[in-house]
Design a protein around this motif. Structure first.
Motif, PDB file in Angstrom:
ATOM      1  N   SER A 290       1.527  -3.337  10.522  1.00  0.00           N
ATOM      2  CA  SER A 290       2.074  -2.162  11.287  1.00  0.00           C
ATOM      3  C   SER A 290       1.172  -0.976  10.873  1.00  0.00           C
ATOM      4  N   LEU A 291       0.922  -0.823   9.582  1.00  0.00           N
ATOM      5  CA  LEU A 291       0.286   0.543   9.114  1.00  0.00           C
ATOM      6  C   LEU A 291      -1.415   0.277   9.751  1.00  0.00           C
ATOM      7  N   ARG A 292      -1.751  -0.879   9.732  1.00  0.00           N
ATOM      8  CA  ARG A 292      -3.149  -1.032  10.276  1.00  0.00           C
ATOM      9  C   ARG A 292      -3.263  -0.651  11.612  1.00  0.00           C
ATOM     10  N   ARG A 293      -2.116  -1.287  12.560  1.00  0.00           N
ATOM     11  CA  ARG A 293      -2.403  -1.087  13.774  1.00  0.00           C
ATOM     12  C   ARG A 293      -2.130   0.522  13.987  1.00  0.00           C
ATOM     13  N   ALA A 294      -1.299   1.165  13.310  1.00  0.00           N
ATOM     14  CA  ALA A 294      -1.266   2.755  13.639  1.00  0.00           C
ATOM     15  C   ALA A 294      -2.372   3.676  13.007  1.00  0.00           C
ATOM     16  N   GLY A 295      -3.406   2.874  12.424  1.00  0.00           N
ATOM     17  CA  GLY A 295      -4.724   3.487  12.078  1.00  0.00           C
ATOM     18  C   GLY A 295      -5.252   3.537  10.758  1.00  0.00           C
ATOM     19  N   ALA A 296      -4.276   3.253   9.813  1.00  0.00           N
ATOM     20  CA  ALA A 296      -4.462   3.262   8.356  1.00  0.00           C
ATOM     21  C   ALA A 296      -5.489   2.108   8.100  1.00  0.00           C
ATOM     22  N   THR A 297      -6.472   2.583   7.148  1.00  0.00           N
ATOM     23  CA  THR A 297      -7.535   1.479   6.574  1.00  0.00           C
ATOM     24  C   THR A 297      -7.575   1.539   5.174  1.00  0.00           C
ATOM     25  N   ALA A 298      -8.284   0.718   4.726  1.00  0.00           N
ATOM     26  CA  ALA A 298      -8.521   0.837   3.106  1.00  0.00           C
ATOM     27  C   ALA A 298      -7.077   0.389   2.209  1.00  0.00           C
ATOM     28  N   ILE A 299      -6.064  -0.396   2.974  1.00  0.00           N
ATOM     29  CA  ILE A 299      -4.789  -0.488   2.434  1.00  0.00           C
ATOM     30  C   ILE A 299      -4.857  -1.544   1.268  1.00  0.00           C
ATOM     31  N   PHE A 300      -4.289  -1.301   0.254  1.00  0.00           N
ATOM     32  CA  PHE A 300      -4.077  -2.399  -1.040  1.00  0.00           C
ATOM     33  C   PHE A 300      -2.988  -2.194  -1.548  1.00  0.00           C
ATOM     34  N   SER A 301      -2.130  -3.148  -2.058  1.00  0.00           N
ATOM     35  CA  SER A 301      -1.110  -2.996  -2.912  1.00  0.00           C
ATOM     36  C   SER A 301      -1.402  -3.369  -4.370  1.00  0.00           C
ATOM     37  N   TYR A 302      -0.134  -2.954  -5.197  1.00  0.00           N
ATOM     38  CA  TYR A 302      -0.709  -3.295  -6.505  1.00  0.00           C
ATOM     39  C   TYR A 302       0.657  -3.493  -7.187  1.00  0.00           C
ATOM     40  N   PRO A 303       0.977  -4.409  -8.126  1.00  0.00           N
ATOM     41  CA  PRO A 303       2.065  -4.609  -8.950  1.00  0.00           C
ATOM     42  C   PRO A 303       2.457  -3.352  -9.960  1.00  0.00           C
ATOM     43  N   LEU A 304       3.867  -3.186 -10.058  1.00  0.00           N
ATOM     44  CA  LEU A 304       4.160  -2.024 -10.830  1.00  0.00           C
ATOM     45  C   LEU A 304       5.065  -2.642 -12.169  1.00  0.00           C
ATOM     46  N   ASN A 305       4.589  -2.021 -13.203  1.00  0.00           N
ATOM     47  CA  ASN A 305       5.369  -2.331 -14.605  1.00  0.00           C
ATOM     48  C   ASN A 305       6.720  -1.403 -14.481  1.00  0.00           C
ATOM     49  N   LYS A 306       6.798  -0.270 -14.358  1.00  0.00           N
ATOM     50  CA  LYS A 306       8.013   0.363 -14.269  1.00  0.00           C
ATOM     51  C   LYS A 306       8.208   1.248 -13.113  1.00  0.00           C
ATOM     52  N   VAL A 307       9.520   1.497 -12.617  1.00  0.00           N
ATOM     53  CA  VAL A 307       9.818   2.264 -11.521  1.00  0.00           C
ATOM     54  C   VAL A 307      11.004   3.408 -12.091  1.00  0.00           C
ATOM     55  N   VAL A 308      10.745   4.434 -12.529  1.00  0.00           N
ATOM     56  CA  VAL A 308      11.893   5.335 -13.113  1.00  0.00           C
ATOM     57  C   VAL A 308      12.170   6.383 -12.106  1.00  0.00           C
ATOM     58  N   PRO A 309      13.316   6.184 -11.633  1.00  0.00           N
ATOM     59  CA  PRO A 309      13.854   7.439 -10.630  1.00  0.00           C
ATOM     60  C   PRO A 309      13.965   8.801 -11.120  1.00  0.00           C
TER      61      PRO A 309
END
Length: 309
Positions: A290-309
């Motif tokens: 959906s992001l690609r269709r909306a115009g975003a490019t160079a999209i990449f995802s990465y794993p996370l070790n910690k998410v601290v709120p």
């Protein structure tokens, strides 16, 4: 058999600067061991466990570690043998341990779901409700909790006997069993039927009450809890980075989850911005196209070790 021994001297458990570690932590030996070591690794701690030692090495001079089975962990925490430990809430209840529960750690050996202690009988059994077991023999490892359960139900069973493992196999040798299940696969494999649930349990970080009352030790415990909870929270999330034309920014932001506040940075080309956001892993596969269709490019995802709120 390897014997559990205390360190030979204060020096054996001393930190690099010659002082003793601030805290001694109990690491659960057995089914939770590998999952716990992995959790600590993602929280930033390296634990090295030798096959011949009950005293793992941990790369924090303020911590020393010792391994106990989860079933006995809360007793050693209550008695001050260790300052804190990781165990199931079920064993805290079983041992009636007077400890401080620092936080819930939603992880286990197979899933993040709570484990269940269930009353089970063979599929072919004539027992269909707990009352049918009056005068019967129950086999379980959770012996005190099971006795209290039948007392509260006012069901007079003949005996609640301790089971030294392989409890499912004994279901056809006694009248019923009380056993722990996480996925239900073992119950199904042994053709057992659940007729009641005694309790559910999740993993807990627990502390000795005197250690918790000491400001320095409490702060270290709280810091550790934050990192461990952050590592657990990160398991279900990924980070996303993407480049977006300014003309498409509004459309892209409308697609991103409403509860998230993305980081937006200007790029060298003033017509573009970079966006970074943390999202649930389960929605990433739908979100990226959906992001690609909306115009975003160079999209990449990465794993996370910690998410601290």
């Amino acid at each position: 058999m390897t014997q559990l021994q205390r360190p030979q001297s204060d020096t054996a458990s001393a930190s690099a600067d010659g002082s003793r570690p601030l805290l001694r932590i109990g690491i659960p030996k057995g089914s939770l061991q590998d999952a716990t070591v992995d959790l600590f690794d993602r929280a930033g701690y390296n634990i090295n466990i030798s096959s011949r030692s009950y005293f793992p090495e941990i790369d924090d001079p303020q911590l020393s570690a010792v391994m106990f089975r989860a079933q006995e962990m809360s007793r050693y925490v209550e008695d001050g043998v260790i300052d804190l430990g990781i165990t199931g809430q079920d064993w805290i209840i079983e041992n009636e341990s007077d400890v401080h529960e620092v936080c819930e750690l939603s992880y286990s050996k197979a899933t993040a779901k709570p484990v269940r202690w269930v009353l089970a009988v063979p599929e072919e059994s004539d027992y269909h409700k707990p009352e049918d077991l009056a005068g019967g023999i129950i086999a379980t490892e959770l012996i005190n909790t099971t006795r209290r359960y039948f007392e509260q139900q006012q069901i007079a069973v003949k005996k609640v006997e301790f089971s030294w493992g392989a409890t499912e196999v004994k279901a056809r040798l006694v009248d019923a069993i009380v056993d722990v299940t996480e996925t239900g696969s073992s119950l199904r494999a042994n053709k057992l039927r659940v007729i009641d649930e005694l309790l559910t349990s999740t993993t807990r970080l627990i502390a000795n009450k005197q250690a918790w009352a000491d400001p320095a030790r409490r702060q270290k415990i709280e810091d550790l809890a934050v990192l461990l909870q952050g590592a657990i929270a990160a398991r279900s999330k990924v980070g996303l980075k993407l480049n977006v034309p300014r003309a498409s920014l509004e459309a892209v932001l409308a697609i991103l989850p409403a509860e998230q506040s993305p980081t937006i940075n200007d790029l060298a080309d003033g017509a573009w911005v970079a966006i970074e956001v943390v999202v649930d892993e389960r929605v990433e596969r739908e979100l990226v196209p959906s992001l690609r269709r909306a115009g975003a490019t160079a999209i990449f995802s990465y794993p996370l070790n910690k998410v601290v709120p």
